[in-house]
Design a protein around this motif. Structure first.
Motif, PDB file in Angstrom:
ATOM      1  N   LEU A  86       0.692  -0.988   0.008  1.00  0.00           N
ATOM      2  CA  LEU A  86       0.015   0.058  -0.250  1.00  0.00           C
ATOM      3  C   LEU A  86       0.968   1.227  -0.034  1.00  0.00           C
ATOM      4  CD1 LEU A  86      -2.848  -1.046   2.547  1.00  0.00           C
ATOM      5  CD2 LEU A  86      -3.020  -0.925   0.191  1.00  0.00           C
ATOM      6  N   LEU A  87       2.030   1.368   0.500  1.00  0.00           N
ATOM      7  CA  LEU A  87       3.053   2.326   0.744  1.00  0.00           C
ATOM      8  C   LEU A  87       3.913   2.546  -0.444  1.00  0.00           C
ATOM      9  CD1 LEU A  87       3.131   2.575   4.408  1.00  0.00           C
ATOM     10  CD2 LEU A  87       1.780   4.070   3.015  1.00  0.00           C
ATOM     11  N   LEU A  88       4.053   1.142  -1.251  1.00  0.00           N
ATOM     12  CA  LEU A  88       5.250   1.329  -2.470  1.00  0.00           C
ATOM     13  C   LEU A  88       5.312   2.465  -3.163  1.00  0.00           C
ATOM     14  CD1 LEU A  88       7.640  -0.377  -2.848  1.00  0.00           C
ATOM     15  CD2 LEU A  88       6.329  -1.702  -4.332  1.00  0.00           C
ATOM     16  N   ASP A  89       4.072   2.807  -3.629  1.00  0.00           N
ATOM     17  CA  ASP A  89       3.742   3.853  -4.700  1.00  0.00           C
ATOM     18  C   ASP A  89       4.388   5.279  -4.077  1.00  0.00           C
ATOM     19  OD1 ASP A  89       3.223   2.662  -6.809  1.00  0.00           O
ATOM     20  OD2 ASP A  89       0.872   2.765  -6.551  1.00  0.00           O
ATOM     21  N   THR A  90       3.930   5.427  -2.853  1.00  0.00           N
ATOM     22  CA  THR A  90       4.440   6.660  -2.050  1.00  0.00           C
ATOM     23  C   THR A  90       5.866   6.978  -1.838  1.00  0.00           C
ATOM     24  OG1 THR A  90       2.257   6.561  -0.752  1.00  0.00           O
ATOM     25  CG2 THR A  90       4.408   7.843   0.086  1.00  0.00           C
ATOM     26  N   MET A  91       6.562   5.514  -1.704  1.00  0.00           N
ATOM     27  CA  MET A  91       8.016   5.552  -1.698  1.00  0.00           C
ATOM     28  C   MET A  91       8.776   5.722  -2.977  1.00  0.00           C
ATOM     29  SD  MET A  91       9.154   2.490   1.283  1.00  0.00           S
ATOM     30  CE  MET A  91      10.712   3.456   1.465  1.00  0.00           C
ATOM     31  N   LYS A  92       8.092   5.085  -4.011  1.00  0.00           N
ATOM     32  CA  LYS A  92       8.627   5.561  -5.487  1.00  0.00           C
ATOM     33  C   LYS A  92       8.530   6.786  -5.695  1.00  0.00           C
ATOM     34  CE  LYS A  92       6.958   1.100  -7.188  1.00  0.00           C
ATOM     35  NZ  LYS A  92       6.136   0.386  -8.317  1.00  0.00           N
ATOM     36  N   GLU A  93       7.442   7.589  -5.332  1.00  0.00           N
ATOM     37  CA  GLU A  93       7.405   8.923  -5.629  1.00  0.00           C
ATOM     38  C   GLU A  93       8.255   9.799  -5.001  1.00  0.00           C
ATOM     39  OE1 GLU A  93       3.048   9.424  -4.618  1.00  0.00           O
ATOM     40  OE2 GLU A  93       2.482   8.592  -6.323  1.00  0.00           O
ATOM     41  N   THR A  94       8.629   9.512  -3.606  1.00  0.00           N
ATOM     42  CA  THR A  94       9.299  10.216  -2.908  1.00  0.00           C
ATOM     43  C   THR A  94      10.764   9.842  -3.389  1.00  0.00           C
ATOM     44  OG1 THR A  94       8.011   9.890  -0.877  1.00  0.00           O
ATOM     45  CG2 THR A  94      10.452  10.438  -0.486  1.00  0.00           C
ATOM     46  N   ALA A  95      11.151   8.897  -3.916  1.00  0.00           N
ATOM     47  CA  ALA A  95      12.580   8.677  -4.545  1.00  0.00           C
ATOM     48  C   ALA A  95      12.842   9.365  -5.722  1.00  0.00           C
ATOM     49  CB  ALA A  95      13.048   7.014  -4.527  1.00  0.00           C
ATOM     50  N   GLN A  96      11.761   9.380  -6.471  1.00  0.00           N
ATOM     51  CA  GLN A  96      12.014   9.920  -7.854  1.00  0.00           C
ATOM     52  C   GLN A  96      11.773  11.432  -7.730  1.00  0.00           C
ATOM     53  OE1 GLN A  96       8.631   7.958  -9.790  1.00  0.00           O
ATOM     54  NE2 GLN A  96       9.761   6.331 -10.562  1.00  0.00           N
ATOM     55  N   ARG A  97      11.008  11.968  -6.705  1.00  0.00           N
ATOM     56  CA  ARG A  97      11.136  13.680  -6.545  1.00  0.00           C
ATOM     57  C   ARG A  97      12.280  14.162  -5.956  1.00  0.00           C
ATOM     58  NH1 ARG A  97       6.839  13.356  -4.147  1.00  0.00           N
ATOM     59  NH2 ARG A  97       7.224  13.265  -2.058  1.00  0.00           N
ATOM     60  N   SER A  98      13.013  13.223  -4.916  1.00  0.00           N
ATOM     61  CA  SER A  98      14.092  13.725  -4.134  1.00  0.00           C
ATOM     62  C   SER A  98      15.164  13.372  -4.676  1.00  0.00           C
ATOM     63  CB  SER A  98      13.901  13.337  -2.842  1.00  0.00           C
ATOM     64  OG  SER A  98      13.837  11.952  -2.707  1.00  0.00           O
ATOM     65  N   ASN A  99      15.512  12.340  -5.375  1.00  0.00           N
ATOM     66  CA  ASN A  99      16.633  11.668  -5.833  1.00  0.00           C
ATOM     67  C   ASN A  99      17.333  10.888  -4.791  1.00  0.00           C
ATOM     68  OD1 ASN A  99      17.925  10.707  -8.110  1.00  0.00           O
ATOM     69  ND2 ASN A  99      19.574  12.342  -7.808  1.00  0.00           N
ATOM     70  N   VAL A 100      16.768  10.476  -3.725  1.00  0.00           N
ATOM     71  CA  VAL A 100      17.160  10.127  -2.448  1.00  0.00           C
ATOM     72  C   VAL A 100      16.842   8.441  -2.586  1.00  0.00           C
ATOM     73  CG1 VAL A 100      17.359  10.095  -0.113  1.00  0.00           C
ATOM     74  CG2 VAL A 100      17.360  12.318  -1.173  1.00  0.00           C
TER      75      VAL A 100
END
Length: 234
Positions: free
Chosen positions: A147-161
């Motif tokens: 359920l939270l994987l998409d949120t993590m993907k979006e965070t990683a792509q947006r922050s490049n962290v």
């Protein structure tokens, strides 16, 4: 004991503390969810994360205990960013509610630590008709991660962290039933859960982590920066 003091390639040993391992690390700007954060490994992880500047969301079944841990963290570290949210991993409805409420906050998610678990409990079915230990130790975390994987993907792509998903398992996973996990007999128990029952739930954690790692490795080829780890404890 020599076994616990022997240092590995990282320079740390089994007796190294969380503060020692994170010394010099600045987690400012990162956000982490820690399940089972009202005691034990989860509480200490939350404390040290907050000490290093990470915004910590404590997922706890017992809100009273969770708030007490938060208060203790903030008392020692007034600058700590800590929130407490109700999360019962043994209830799929609770997991879905937690994930929905978390996503509605708009918070980023850099780190997910699937730590919560039960070791010794009477064998009974959860609200979803799944043996409660297996539901809590594995199924709940499996659902939460999805359920939270998409949120993590979006965070990683947006922050490049690069994000991190950490699944806490146990060396006990090596000592499950001879056939591994009794998928067709998960609910067929009476009385107290035995060590094989606990160990098969920990084996499920490892298998989940391995498959998650395989899938994320493929996704990383299209620049989804999330890595997987699992931690074994004695």
């Amino acid at each position: 004991m020599w076994l616990f003091s022997k240092k590995g390639p990282s320079g740390f040993s089994s007796s190294s503390t969380a503060e020692e391992v994170t010394q010099g690390i600045d987690g400012t700007g990162l956000t982490a969810i820690v399940t089972g954060a009202s005691g034990g490994i989860g509480a200490e992880t939350s404390r040290v994360f907050a000490l290093r500047g990470v915004h910590v969301i404590m997922g706890v079944r017992n809100m009273v205990a969770g708030v007490k841990v938060k208060e203790a963290i903030v008392k020692d570290n007034p600058a700590a960013k800590v929130d407490v949210m109700e999360l019962d991993l043994g209830s799929m409805a609770s997991v879905k509610k937690f994930a929905s409420e978390y996503k509605s906050t708009g918070l980023a998610l850099n780190i997910l630590i699937n730590n919560a678990g039960v070791l010794d409990s009477p064998s009974k079915l959860s609200q979803d008709n799944i043996e409660l230990m297996f539901a809590t130790n594995h199924i709940g975390h499996f659902l939460l991660t999805n359920l939270l994987l998409d949120t993590m993907k979006e965070t990683a792509q947006r922050s490049n962290v690069e994000g991190r998903i950490i699944i806490v398992s146990s060396l006990g996973h090596r000592y499950s039933y001879p056939e591994g996990i009794r998928f067709d007999k998960i609910n067929e128990r009476s009385g107290s859960c035995g060590p094989f029952d606990y160990n098969q739930s920990k084996l499920a954690n490892v298998l989940h982590a391995n498959e998650l790692a395989r899938r994320l490795k493929v996704l990383r080829k299209i620049s989804t920066n999330i890595s997987w780890y699992y931690i074994l404890y004695f």
